[in-house]
Enzyme design. Structure first.
Site, PDB file in Angstrom:
ATOM      1  N   SER A 509       0.857  -1.373   0.077  1.00  0.00           N
ATOM      2  CA  SER A 509      -0.009   0.068  -0.123  1.00  0.00           C
ATOM      3  C   SER A 509       0.831   1.345   0.126  1.00  0.00           C
ATOM      4  O   SER A 509       0.301   2.507  -0.023  1.00  0.00           O
ATOM      5  CB  SER A 509      -0.731  -0.118   1.273  1.00  0.00           C
ATOM      6  N   LYS A 552      -6.677   2.686   8.724  1.00  0.00           N
ATOM      7  CA  LYS A 552      -5.630   3.715   8.095  1.00  0.00           C
ATOM      8  C   LYS A 552      -6.287   5.269   8.390  1.00  0.00           C
ATOM      9  O   LYS A 552      -5.798   6.275   8.703  1.00  0.00           O
ATOM     10  CB  LYS A 552      -5.319   3.698   6.936  1.00  0.00           C
TER      11      LYS A 552
END
Length: 603
Positions: A509, A552
């Site tokens: 990511s 996140k």
């Protein structure tokens, strides 16, 4: 006279064919002696057989009398009932299926023959004790009050609305079908988010027994299916052991930590679980120790895991994944105020009027003394606070203690934790990324710098293989996008660093963050520290989807970030993000690297 003897026609002919009378008489004499000996043996055999029969009849009669007397004694003194009689009674009352009853009676007969001094007596006793302790009768399906179920779930767990809604749906389907049906639920989330404890709430809502089976670290298939009784120290598998502990045939069984099953020479426990969790097969589940089928179709299995990455695909396909997002700061505050603090005070023996913890103190504990997605660390801090308060109450005889935020360091005996916060200054080559960890989300700074060299790429910060490949892709993308800057890459070394070098980092990511950091370094333009991003990139310049989006985004809010770029394909995941988090952020979906560079002002 020869016709009276039991001799053959040939022997009779030989007597008649004798030449002399003396020879004929001698042969007849031999035949008479043989006849007498045969009659003697026949009488002795008949006598021996009669004696043996009398002995057998006598033994059977004595046994019947002993059984009758033993039954009388058992009724008079139930506590002294013999093992054989005890198991006979248990087998009779157990409601076993025919296969199990046949096997149990077979083992019971062996135990009778062995006697208490036999070397296999203990093993046979343990087997019968186990199979007769199981509940073999099907439990009647109780009606489920959905309003009461919602009330129980809300009382035990704050937040988790999507999770509770899915559980209520499962209960409704079971009520309509009047049987165990629907998918096997797999709760996935960070530690301390309530995955295991919500299984207890489900059991309470259904009015069933609750069993927790920990699977973490299991590497032997026999731990699931049981050991065969031919082995010394054989034991049933953990599934059947849990069913025995529950005492019923339809408990709620929580299979904890299924993502931490191991595979080695002892077999593959994940494969053994396939039969347990498959509704088409588990109605005749056969544990190797029991060696008879047992119906698991009425058992409600709930599984938990921290991540799905390590779960085998065939096993994962049998379950429905339900994500447990981390708690927001306001949710943690409510959980601490409603559940954790009152429970900690009760455990420490502190009355409500003896300890006052202000709301601002609770919020300070959450923000400065914990660093997690769940509430496990928060519980530990509150336990520590209550223990310190208990000492002061006992020693100082204080009537009441009030804890303020300024006193926390003294009560908790620790310094505030250092969270990564948004950078105050911006400089080329530094961009904020977002990362997922098992403890929740974190922000990640990507730093890029040119140094005099020969075009090497230097990577530091304990990056794993996936992130190293992301670096190579990012470098190739930037070189291709800025061919006029080729000289920079040829005459300099590119150093890429991710701070906290002692902490290993990996995951798919960081590609877009790495690419943006290198572009910022090449162009000399800066990216606002209020911007963070997450997503992998391809050589075509596309921003690929990622996992762990709720965690996140919560990390971004905690760090003071205002704008977050996410892959377009992750837009649907925003439904799982708490509304409070979405209101605090400007979330911009992006499709390509060009979209990111344009919106950050780098091109």
């Amino acid at each position: 006279m020869s016709y009276q003897l039991t001799i053959s026609n040939e022997e009779k002919y030989q007597i008649l064919a004798a030449d002399t009378l003396s020879e004929r008489t001698e042969r007849m004499e031999q035949a008479v002696y043989q006849y007498l000996e045969a009659e003697k043996v026949k009488k002795e055999a008949a006598a021996a057989q009669q004696s043996q029969n009398e002995k057998v009849y006598r033994e059977q009669a004595i046994k019947k009398q002993m059984e009758f007397l033993q039954k009388e004694l058992d009724e008079m003194h139930p506590e002294n009932i013999s093992d054989v009689r005890k198991f006979e009674k248990k087998i009779e009352e157990s409601g076993m299926n025919e296969t199990a009853r046949t096997e149990a009676l077979k083992v019971l007969n062996r135990m009778k023959q062995e006697g208490e001094d036999g070397h296999e007596y203990g093993m046979l006793y343990d087997y019968l004790d186990f199979v007769t302790a199981l509940s073999w009768r099907k439990e009647e399906m109780r009606p489920v009050d959905l309003k009461e179920a919602r009330k129980i779930l809300d009382a035990d767990h704050f937040g988790l609305e999507k999770v509770k809604r899915r559980i209520v749906q499962q209960l409704a389907v079971m009520t309509l079908n009047q049987k165990q049906s629907g998918s096997i639920l797999l709760f996935v989330g960070a530690p301390g988010t309530g995955k295991t404890s919500i299984g207890q709430s489900i059991a309470k809502a259904l009015g069933r027994e609750y069993v927790r089976v920990s699977l973490g670290g299991i590497r032997d298939e026999a731990e699931i299916r049981g050991h065969r009784r031919t082995y010394v120290g054989a034991m049933p598998g953990r599934i059947m052991e849990g069913i025995k502990r529950s005492g019923v045939s339809n408990p709620v069984v929580v299979l904890d930590e299924v993502d931490k099953l191991c595979k080695d020479y002892g077999g593959d426990p994940s494969s053994a679980l396939l039969e347990v969790l498959d509704p088409e097969q588990n109605s005749n589940f056969t544990d190797h120790y029991m060696n008879v089928p047992y119906d698991l179709s009425d058992v409600l299995f709930v599984c938990t895991a921290n991540t799905t990455d390590t779960i085998q695909e065939p096993l994962l396909n049998r379950m429905e994944v339900i994500q447990f997002p981390g708690y927001t700061a306001s949710e943690k505050f409510q959980i601490a105020k409603r559940h954790l603090l009152p429970r900690a005070m009760e455990e420490m023996g502190i009355h409500q009027e003896k300890l006052k913890v202000s709301d601002s103190t609770l919020r300070t504990i959450i923000s400065d003394y914990t660093m997690e997605a769940g509430v496990r660390g928060l519980k530990k801090r509150l336990d520590t606070l209550c223990r310190a308060a208990a000492v002061r109450l006992v020693e100082g005889n204080n009537r009441c203690i009030s804890v303020t935020p300024g006193q926390l360091q003294k009560y908790l005996d620790m310094k505030p934790l250092l969270h990564d916060h948004m950078l105050e200054q911006q400089q080329p080559g530094v961009v904020t990324g977002l990362a997922w960890t098992q403890a929740g989300g974190e922000i990640l700074f990507i730093e890029a710098l040119f140094t005099k060299g020969k075009g090497n790429v230097i990577i530091t910060g304990q990056l794993g293989d996936v992130m190293k490949e992301s670096v190579q892709i990012a470098v190739s993308l930037v070189k291709n996008r800025y061919p006029d800057k080729a000289e920079l890459f040829e005459k300099n070394d590119l150093h890429i660093h991710v701070p906290s070098g002692a902490v290993p980092k990996d995951g798919p990511s960081a590609g877009i963050t790495l690419t943006t950091a290198i572009v910022s370094l090449v162009t000399g333009k800066t990216v606002s520290p209020k911007i963070a991003m997450t997503g992998e990139v391809s050589l075509r310049g596309c921003v690929m989807p990622i996992g762990g989006l709720p965690e996140k985004l919560m990390a971004a809010v905690r760090a003071g970030i205002k704008t977050v770029f996410i892959p377009v394909e992750n837009e649907n995941d925003l439904d799982e993000v708490p509304l409070e988090v979405k209101k605090s952020l400007e979330i911009i979906p992006v499709h390509t690297v060009s979209d990111v560079l344009e919106k950050t002002g780098l091109c």
